[in-house]
Design an enzyme around this catalytic site. Structure first.
Site, PDB file in Angstrom:
ATOM      1  N   CYS A 207       0.813  -1.233   0.000  1.00  0.00           N
ATOM      2  CA  CYS A 207       0.000   0.000   0.000  1.00  0.00           C
ATOM      3  C   CYS A 207       0.841   1.276   0.000  1.00  0.00           C
ATOM      4  CB  CYS A 207      -0.938   0.013   1.191  1.00  0.00           C
ATOM      5  SG  CYS A 207      -2.021  -1.413   1.217  1.00  0.00           S
TER       6      CYS A 207
ATOM      7  N   HIS B  49      -3.637   7.059   2.619  1.00  0.00           N
ATOM      8  CA  HIS B  49      -4.000   5.758   2.065  1.00  0.00           C
ATOM      9  C   HIS B  49      -5.355   5.333   2.626  1.00  0.00           C
ATOM     10  CE1 HIS B  49      -4.119   1.676   0.914  1.00  0.00           C
ATOM     11  NE2 HIS B  49      -3.844   1.198   2.103  1.00  0.00           N
TER      12      HIS B  49
ATOM     13  N   ASN C 287     -10.077  -0.857   0.190  1.00  0.00           N
ATOM     14  CA  ASN C 287      -8.630  -0.631   0.158  1.00  0.00           C
ATOM     15  C   ASN C 287      -8.066  -1.192  -1.154  1.00  0.00           C
ATOM     16  OD1 ASN C 287      -5.865  -0.735   0.481  1.00  0.00           O
ATOM     17  ND2 ASN C 287      -5.922  -1.556   2.564  1.00  0.00           N
TER      18      ASN C 287
END
Ligand code: ACO
Length: 297
Positions: A107, A226, A256
């Site tokens: 990520c 994020h 996500n």
């Protein structure tokens, strides 16, 4: 020195998966998912990470000629060699004097690529940074604490060097057992550990980044974080004493999407950023890792 984001694009995926979908697969409820994560839906695609990357490239209207660098951030592409980045260069008929590579920082990958690009580019040079994640291939649909969190997505930015405010910070922390892809190619995660890591260390990293530039948290126009869990985002902002109107989110629609989450956010909100806006952008994830920048738009 800094980087100017000239253009940002993201792809649309048709197959929207609502939270209700998981009620038939694992012991969960739509209410639990939304209240604990902020996620209402995500997208799953049948396409490969490579195809999503090429689809993203096709969306760029400005010429992709005269690039110096192509980086593809992903932890889910199956392509080992050549890199997706080199294949993109072939697809666009790019120059041979160009550095192309794929980068796996989960990520944090997009921001890792942005930080590297800023160091590599000379004035006048341009880089294409694409993030593509087909996470649905790596989900354990028997594990309710992880399969509900992720979605597929791809996005990218075209950047060039400028002389504006720019600072970065990176971090790599112990955490192999907190978040990994196991030998069966399935995501394993200790959600609590990742949650604690993110809410504490991302806040500290942003504070350190601001200190480096002698800028107060309130002087920042936007915080782009994020999109892992809305509660993590809210906690970080709360600790920094920042109002929620200074952030942008899309976790409710995408879940996500790992490295793709930040470029999707930038692409969706591109028209809202004004010259001289001061923006903090922070990626965090497996590693455990953090990669963040403070930039002037
Ligand atoms: N539905 C219903 N119950 C669930 C679910 C679910 N989908 N998932 C977990 N639970 C249960 C747990 O089993 C636990 O039950 P128990 O008390 O009987 O043991 C209970 O809910 C509470 O579990 P917690 O882990 O305390 O729940 P929490 O509020 O922490 O939320 C979550 C879990 C959403 C995973 C959270 O910890 C989180 O978001 N962590 C960060 C995850 C993350 O950001 N990962 C990606 C990092 S980025 C990258 O690099 C890929």
């Amino acid at each position: 020195m800094g980087l100017k984001i000239i253009e940002a694009r993201h792809i649309n995926i048709d197959n929207k998966i609502e939270n209700e979908y998981f009620e038939n697969i694992v012991d969960t409820s739509s209410v639990w998912i939304e209240s604990r994560t902020g996620i209402k839906s995500r997208f799953f695609t049948d396409k490969r990470g490579y195809d999503m990357a090429i689809e993203t490239v096709k969306l760029f209207k400005n010429s992709l000629r005269n690039l110096d660098l192509i980086i593809v951030a992903s932890f889910t592409t199956r392509m080992r060699a050549p890199s997706v980045a080199a294949s993109i260069n072939e697809f666009i008929g790019g120059d041979k004097n160009i550095l192309c590579f794929d980068l796996n920082m989960a990520c944090s990958g997009f921001m890792g690529a942005v930080i590297l690009a800023e160091k590599y580019l000379e004035i006048g040079g341009k880089a294409l940074i694409i993030a593509t994640e087909k996470i649905s291939d790596f989900l354990n649909f028997k594990d309710r604490s992880s399969c509900v969190l992720f979605g597929d997505g791809a996005a990218g930015v075209l950047v060039e060097k400028n002389n504006k405010l720019w600072e970065h910070i990176v971090g790599t922390f112990p955490g192999i057992e907190a978040l990994n892809v196991n030998e069966n190619s399935l995501i394993e995660m200790d959600g609590k550990k990742v949650y604690r890591f993110a809410s504490v260390n991302v806040t500290i990293a942003i504070e350190d980044l601001l200190k480096k530039c002698r800028i107060m948290p309130q002087e920042i126009d936007y915080y782009l974080l994020h999109q892992a869990n809305i509660r993590i985002i809210n906690q970080v902002l709360e600790k920094l004493k920042i109002k929620s109107n200074k952030t942008m989110t899309n976790i409710d629609r995408y879940g996500n999407t790992s490295a793709a989450s930040i470029p999707i956010l930038i692409s969706e909100n591109f028209h809202k950023f004004n010259e001289k806006d001061k923006i903090v952008i922070a990626g965090f994830g497996a590693g455990l890792s953090i990669a963040a920048v403070l930039m002037e738009w």
